[in-house]
Scaffold this motif. Structure first.
Motif, mmCIF file in Angstrom:
data_model
loop_
_atom_site.group_PDB
_atom_site.id
_atom_site.type_symbol
_atom_site.label_atom_id
_atom_site.label_comp_id
_atom_site.label_asym_id
_atom_site.label_seq_id
_atom_site.Cartn_x
_atom_site.Cartn_y
_atom_site.Cartn_z
ATOM 1 N N SER A 1 0.852 -1.186 0.000
ATOM 2 C CA SER A 1 0.000 0.000 0.000
ATOM 3 C C SER A 1 0.889 1.237 0.000
ATOM 4 C CB SER A 1 -0.932 -0.001 1.215
ATOM 5 O OG SER A 1 -0.192 -0.076 2.418
ATOM 6 N N PHE A 2 0.369 2.341 -0.538
ATOM 7 C CA PHE A 2 1.196 3.512 -0.785
ATOM 8 C C PHE A 2 1.281 4.446 0.414
ATOM 9 C CE2 PHE A 2 -1.247 3.195 -5.015
ATOM 10 C CZ PHE A 2 -0.521 2.088 -5.400
ATOM 11 N N SER A 3 2.485 4.898 0.698
ATOM 12 C CA SER A 3 2.722 6.004 1.613
ATOM 13 C C SER A 3 3.209 7.182 0.766
ATOM 14 C CB SER A 3 3.787 5.638 2.644
ATOM 15 O OG SER A 3 5.038 5.452 1.994
ATOM 16 N N HIS A 4 3.320 8.367 1.374
ATOM 17 C CA HIS A 4 3.811 9.526 0.621
ATOM 18 C C HIS A 4 5.248 9.312 0.155
ATOM 19 C CE1 HIS A 4 0.458 12.248 0.939
ATOM 20 N NE2 HIS A 4 0.355 12.020 2.228
ATOM 21 N N ASN A 5 6.057 8.740 1.021
ATOM 22 C CA ASN A 5 7.440 8.468 0.669
ATOM 23 C C ASN A 5 7.509 7.536 -0.541
ATOM 24 O OD1 ASN A 5 10.205 8.126 0.696
ATOM 25 N ND2 ASN A 5 10.192 6.667 2.380
ATOM 26 N N MET A 6 6.646 6.535 -0.544
ATOM 27 C CA MET A 6 6.611 5.565 -1.640
ATOM 28 C C MET A 6 6.194 6.236 -2.954
ATOM 29 S SD MET A 6 4.644 1.944 -1.459
ATOM 30 C CE MET A 6 4.848 0.643 -2.675
ATOM 31 N N GLY B 1 -3.951 2.757 -1.482
ATOM 32 C CA GLY B 1 -3.386 3.773 -0.607
ATOM 33 C C GLY B 1 -3.448 3.376 0.857
ATOM 34 N N ASP B 2 -2.384 3.673 1.581
ATOM 35 C CA ASP B 2 -2.355 3.479 3.026
ATOM 36 C C ASP B 2 -3.040 4.701 3.642
ATOM 37 O OD1 ASP B 2 -1.683 3.463 5.751
ATOM 38 O OD2 ASP B 2 0.223 2.450 5.379
ATOM 39 N N ILE B 3 -4.316 4.563 3.988
ATOM 40 C CA ILE B 3 -5.117 5.698 4.429
ATOM 41 C C ILE B 3 -4.473 6.431 5.601
ATOM 42 C CG2 ILE B 3 -7.350 6.431 5.336
ATOM 43 C CD1 ILE B 3 -7.417 5.559 2.436
ATOM 44 N N LYS B 4 -3.967 5.671 6.571
ATOM 45 C CA LYS B 4 -3.360 6.295 7.758
ATOM 46 C C LYS B 4 -2.123 7.101 7.370
ATOM 47 C CE LYS B 4 -1.431 5.284 12.316
ATOM 48 N NZ LYS B 4 -1.097 4.228 13.309
ATOM 49 N N ALA B 5 -1.264 6.506 6.553
ATOM 50 C CA ALA B 5 -0.031 7.192 6.170
ATOM 51 C C ALA B 5 -0.307 8.385 5.264
ATOM 52 C CB ALA B 5 0.909 6.213 5.464
ATOM 53 N N LEU B 6 -1.293 8.238 4.353
ATOM 54 C CA LEU B 6 -1.575 9.305 3.413
ATOM 55 C C LEU B 6 -2.286 10.491 4.051
ATOM 56 C CD1 LEU B 6 -2.665 7.260 0.266
ATOM 57 C CD2 LEU B 6 -0.506 8.445 0.646
ATOM 58 N N GLY C 1 -9.273 8.335 -6.345
ATOM 59 C CA GLY C 1 -8.534 9.578 -6.219
ATOM 60 C C GLY C 1 -7.397 9.752 -7.192
ATOM 61 N N ASP C 2 -7.057 8.697 -7.919
ATOM 62 C CA ASP C 2 -5.860 8.750 -8.766
ATOM 63 C C ASP C 2 -6.154 8.641 -10.256
ATOM 64 O OD1 ASP C 2 -6.774 6.194 -8.776
ATOM 65 O OD2 ASP C 2 -4.870 5.240 -8.269
ATOM 66 N N GLY C 3 -7.432 8.650 -10.631
ATOM 67 C CA GLY C 3 -7.763 8.566 -12.045
ATOM 68 C C GLY C 3 -8.354 7.243 -12.469
ATOM 69 N N GLY C 4 -8.694 6.370 -11.517
ATOM 70 C CA GLY C 4 -9.270 5.079 -11.874
ATOM 71 C C GLY C 4 -10.561 5.209 -12.661
ATOM 72 N N SER C 5 -11.350 6.237 -12.365
ATOM 73 C CA SER C 5 -12.611 6.444 -13.075
ATOM 74 C C SER C 5 -12.378 6.967 -14.491
ATOM 75 C CB SER C 5 -13.502 7.429 -12.302
ATOM 76 O OG SER C 5 -12.795 8.614 -11.985
ATOM 77 N N TYR C 6 -11.150 7.324 -14.812
ATOM 78 C CA TYR C 6 -10.763 7.722 -16.170
ATOM 79 C C TYR C 6 -10.251 6.517 -16.952
ATOM 80 C CZ TYR C 6 -8.032 10.080 -19.861
ATOM 81 O OH TYR C 6 -7.506 10.481 -21.072
ATOM 82 N N PHE C 7 -9.402 5.720 -16.316
ATOM 83 C CA PHE C 7 -8.764 4.607 -17.021
ATOM 84 C C PHE C 7 -9.668 3.386 -17.170
ATOM 85 C CE2 PHE C 7 -5.233 7.083 -15.268
ATOM 86 C CZ PHE C 7 -4.480 7.292 -16.418
#
Length: 270
Positions: free
Chosen positions: A29-34, A67-72, A157-163
């Protein structure tokens, strides 16, 4: 090999770059650093003329849980910065997306080189969306794929509804986004969400084999073809044909074309 903690970019001698999500303890899962490291790795690949194809994959049992909700929601992922609440109001929430994860699809749109996803395990939410942003998707037969935003009352939040609708069509995209259901790798292939399905222990090798095939092709034409295809639904036929004629004029003036043409002429004389 460049190692940015949770992102590993390996540049192989055969012209294939392998970008690996390396946070298996959190299902990648994604963090900001990642996300920041991911963005810089893509920039590195884009600017490196020796690298011809990018393969995106992951370590562990999952491709990415999103996304890592807590980290993001906190600034805890930013290197050297104090923890701050990035989601305390609507403006900060919008900026947190625009300034971070949304930079990934915008940069990918600028990359004319082939980018292939090797989905080694479950790809959920933003994890799935990251695979959808790639040009082709190879998938392990054990993987499950789904858009899980609805379960938290969120939108992609990242464009999934576009792709997603571009790949599976509007109706199927709405079904998957509205229900948040997960589909198997084989079902995903049936609806066009992934292109190839292989046993989990073979999928990376199969992806690399395909990447090697692309590396062997004339690179100028390969990248111009990608740009033409990616823009086909954004411009009129007249504009598309104008773009085609411009690209054709350019590729026929390259050393690649001249060399291949001479080789073909020599072969036909035998």
């Amino acid at each position: 090999m460049e190692n940015n903690n949770h992102i590993v970019l390996e540049k192989r001698e055969d012209g294939i770059a392998v970008l690996t999500l390396n946070r298996p303890e959190s299902l990648n899962s994604f963090s900001h650093n990642m996300i920041s490291s991911w963005y810089h790795a893509l920039q590195d690949f884009k600017s490196d003329d020796e690298m011809k194809v990018l393969v995106l994959t992951a370590t562990g049992k999952a491709f990415s849980a999103g996304g890592d909700i807590k980290a993001l929601s906190k600034g805890e992922g930013f290197i050297g910065e104090p923890e701050v609440d990035l989601w305390s109001d609507a403006v900060k929430r919008k900026s947190a997306l625009w300034d971070n994860i949304q930079k990934i699809p915008l940069l990918l749109e600028e990359i004319d080189k082939p980018v292939i996803a090797c989905i080694n395990g479950d790809a959920i939410g933003a994890g799935l969306d990251m695979a959808l942003m790639c040009d082709l998707r190879f998938c392990a037969d054990t993987a499950r794929l789904g858009e899980g935003y609805i379960h938290l009352g969120l939108v992609p939040g990242d464009g999934g509804s576009y792709f997603l609708p571009k790949i599976v069509g509007e109706s199927k995209a709405l079904e998957l986004l509205w229900t948040g259901k997960r589909v198997s790798a084989n079902d995903a292939k049936q609806i066009g969400m992934v292109d190839y399905v292989y046993p989990a222990d073979e999928v990376f090798e199969k992806t690399v084999q395909f990447a090697k095939t692309l590396c062997s092709k004339p690179q100028n034409a390969l990248r111009m073809i990608k740009r033409l295809v990616k823009n086909h639904d954004k411009i009129s036929l007249r504009t598309h044909l104008d773009m085609v004629s411009s690209h054709m004029a350019v590729v026929t003036d390259t050393h690649e074309y001249v060399t291949l043409l001479e080789a073909m002429k020599s072969k036909s004389k035998k």
